[in-house]
Write an enzyme that holds these catalytic residues in place. Structure first.
Site, PDB file in Angstrom:
ATOM      1  N   GLY A  22      12.270  50.301  49.884  1.00 56.30           N
ATOM      2  CA  GLY A  22      11.060  51.133  49.786  1.00 56.30           C
ATOM      3  C   GLY A  22      11.353  52.436  49.055  1.00 56.30           C
ATOM      4  CG  PHE A  23       9.227  56.729  47.882  1.00 62.09           C
ATOM      5  CD1 PHE A  23       9.840  57.097  46.688  1.00 62.09           C
ATOM      6  CD2 PHE A  23       8.713  57.728  48.700  1.00 62.09           C
ATOM      7  CE1 PHE A  23       9.940  58.436  46.321  1.00 62.09           C
ATOM      8  CE2 PHE A  23       8.805  59.060  48.342  1.00 62.09           C
ATOM      9  CZ  PHE A  23       9.425  59.420  47.158  1.00 62.09           C
ATOM     10  N   GLY A  48       8.205  47.333  49.764  1.00 61.06           N
ATOM     11  CA  GLY A  48       9.397  47.670  48.969  1.00 61.06           C
ATOM     12  C   GLY A  48       9.478  46.749  47.760  1.00 61.06           C
ATOM     13  CG  ASP A  68       9.494  41.211  59.220  1.00 60.93           C
ATOM     14  OD1 ASP A  68       9.630  42.042  60.149  1.00 60.93           O
ATOM     15  OD2 ASP A  68       8.435  41.051  58.580  1.00 60.93           O
ATOM     16  CG  LEU A  83      14.066  54.912  56.339  1.00 59.70           C
ATOM     17  CD1 LEU A  83      15.432  55.052  56.992  1.00 59.70           C
ATOM     18  CD2 LEU A  83      14.173  55.326  54.881  1.00 59.70           C
ATOM     19  CG  ASN A 109      14.432  42.810  66.780  1.00 62.66           C
ATOM     20  OD1 ASN A 109      14.606  42.403  67.926  1.00 62.66           O
ATOM     21  ND2 ASN A 109      13.528  42.287  65.964  1.00 62.66           N
ATOM     22  NE  ARG A 116      23.617  41.609  68.530  1.00 62.48           N
ATOM     23  CZ  ARG A 116      22.296  41.708  68.355  1.00 62.48           C
ATOM     24  NH1 ARG A 116      21.503  41.802  69.411  1.00 62.48           N
ATOM     25  NH2 ARG A 116      21.777  41.705  67.155  1.00 62.48           N
ATOM     26  CE1 TYR A 155       4.319  54.763  59.364  1.00 64.42           C
ATOM     27  CE2 TYR A 155       3.488  56.979  59.746  1.00 64.42           C
ATOM     28  CZ  TYR A 155       4.439  56.135  59.212  1.00 64.42           C
ATOM     29  OH  TYR A 155       5.523  56.657  58.535  1.00 64.42           O
TER      30      TYR A 155
END
Ligand code: UDP
Length: 322
Positions: A22-23, A48, A68, A83, A109, A116, A155
């Site tokens: 992405g940016f 992205g 993903d 990000l 995740n 871990r 968001y």
């Protein structure tokens, strides 16, 4: 170039950047590679672009995983910069449930991956956690004024929940976490269709189209040049383990949107007209970071002025606009 921190065997520290195509993510990958880190970029290429990271394949220490963040991640890392999430209002509102889940499941995740590996997580949070603020400027102590059920909530509330997850992992599992609250960022590398105000205004001005100001243009934002921002985030990642934030990273120079339209018009020497459109729902009226913590703890503050930064962004858009 030697890395600042190396593993016990002398090899470069392994960094994962989710949303690295992405940016901001791609600028972050570049800075990290230039500093000698080994960088894996993970991106689902939703907002992205492969072109953003094409050049990085010339570094032997760079790799790309098309995946993903909502799916489990299994690689060996020392630091994760999280990000991954569409960040422009037009992009994150296209799939609001996906946006919320990217923030909640994706961050979960990332935190589990870090557990871990014994890694540190740098969470890319946002000034949106302050919502439409009734305290100005916004310091990290302010808890915000956020609509939980509006168009921006996927968001705003997603990023708030992600912060909560970070701090609960830190408290209950002793995970090393650092949270950066990123304010409006701009610069070269933004997509023509990004949808955020600086890119929209520059593209409109260069094409000779009307510059579209939402509302009456008196609402304010404080815009940070992307290189300044990335330097701040990397300093946070390299800071003492006791520093977990949240910490505002942004440029405190506040500008109204109508002023911005005039700056872009002047710097592009455009003859575009300025027109007004409806203000989107829950659009914050003002936003300006209090960056005293970043100055004190990270010895960081932005260096690039709005005029210089916009001039660089204009050069970028001149090259890619047809
Ligand atoms: N805005 C605008 N014209 C545009 C895009 C945005 O006037 O083409 C306004 C928007 O309403 C907001 C400000 O510019 O007040 C910043 O919007 P942006 O989407 O860049 O980021 P936000 O800070 O709202 O997430």
């Amino acid at each position: 170039m030697l890395s600042i921190r190396t593993r016990r065997d002398g090899s470069a520290m392994k960094v994962l950047v989710t949303g690295g195509a992405g940016f901001i993510g791609s600028h972050l990958c570049r800075h990290l590679l230039q500093k000698g880190y080994s960088v894996t970029c993970l991106d689902n290429l939703n907002t992205g672009f492969k072109q953003n990271i094409d050049f990085f394949h010339s570094y032997p220490e760079f790799s790309f995983i098309e995946a993903d963040v909502r799916d489990e991640i299994n690689i060996d890392v020392d630091v994760v910069f999280n990000l991954a999430c569409p960040a422009s209002p037009s992009a994150y509102q296209k799939d609001p449930i996906g946006t919320l889940m990217t923030n909640v499941v994706g961050t979960f995740n990332v935190l589990n991956l870090a557990m871990r590996c014994g890694a540190t997580v740098i969470q890319a949070s946002t000034s949106e956690v302050y919502g439409d603020p009734d305290v100005h400027p916004q310091s990290e102590k302010y808890w915000g004024n956020v609509n939980p059920i509006g168009l921006r909530s996927c968001y705003d509330e997603g990023k708030r929940a992600a912060e909560t997850l970070c701090f609960d992992f830190m408290r209950t599992k002793n995970l090393s976490v650092k949270v950066a609250r990123i304010f409006n960022t701009y610069g070269p590398g933004m997509d023509v269709d990004d949808g955020r105000v600086i890119s929209n205004f520059i593209v409109q001005a260069l094409r000779g189209d009307p510059i579209l100001v939402f509302g009456d243009g008196t609402q304010t934002r404080s815009f940070c040049y992307v290189d300044d921002l990335v330097k701040g985030i990397i300093l946070l990642s390299e800071s003492d383990t006791a520093i977990s934030g949240p910490i505002n990273i942004g440029n405190p120079t506040e500008t109204s949107i109508i002023e911005l339209a005039h700056i872009v018009k002047k710097l592009t020497k455009s003859s575009s007209s300025i027109e007004y459109r409806y203000l989107p729902e829950d659009d914050p009226k003002k936003r300006k970071p209090d960056i005293s913590q970043a100055i004190d703890l990270l010895l960081w503050q932005p260096e690039i002025s709005l005029d210089d930064g916009i001039a660089s962004a204009i050069d970028h858009f001149r090259k890619i606009i047809k």
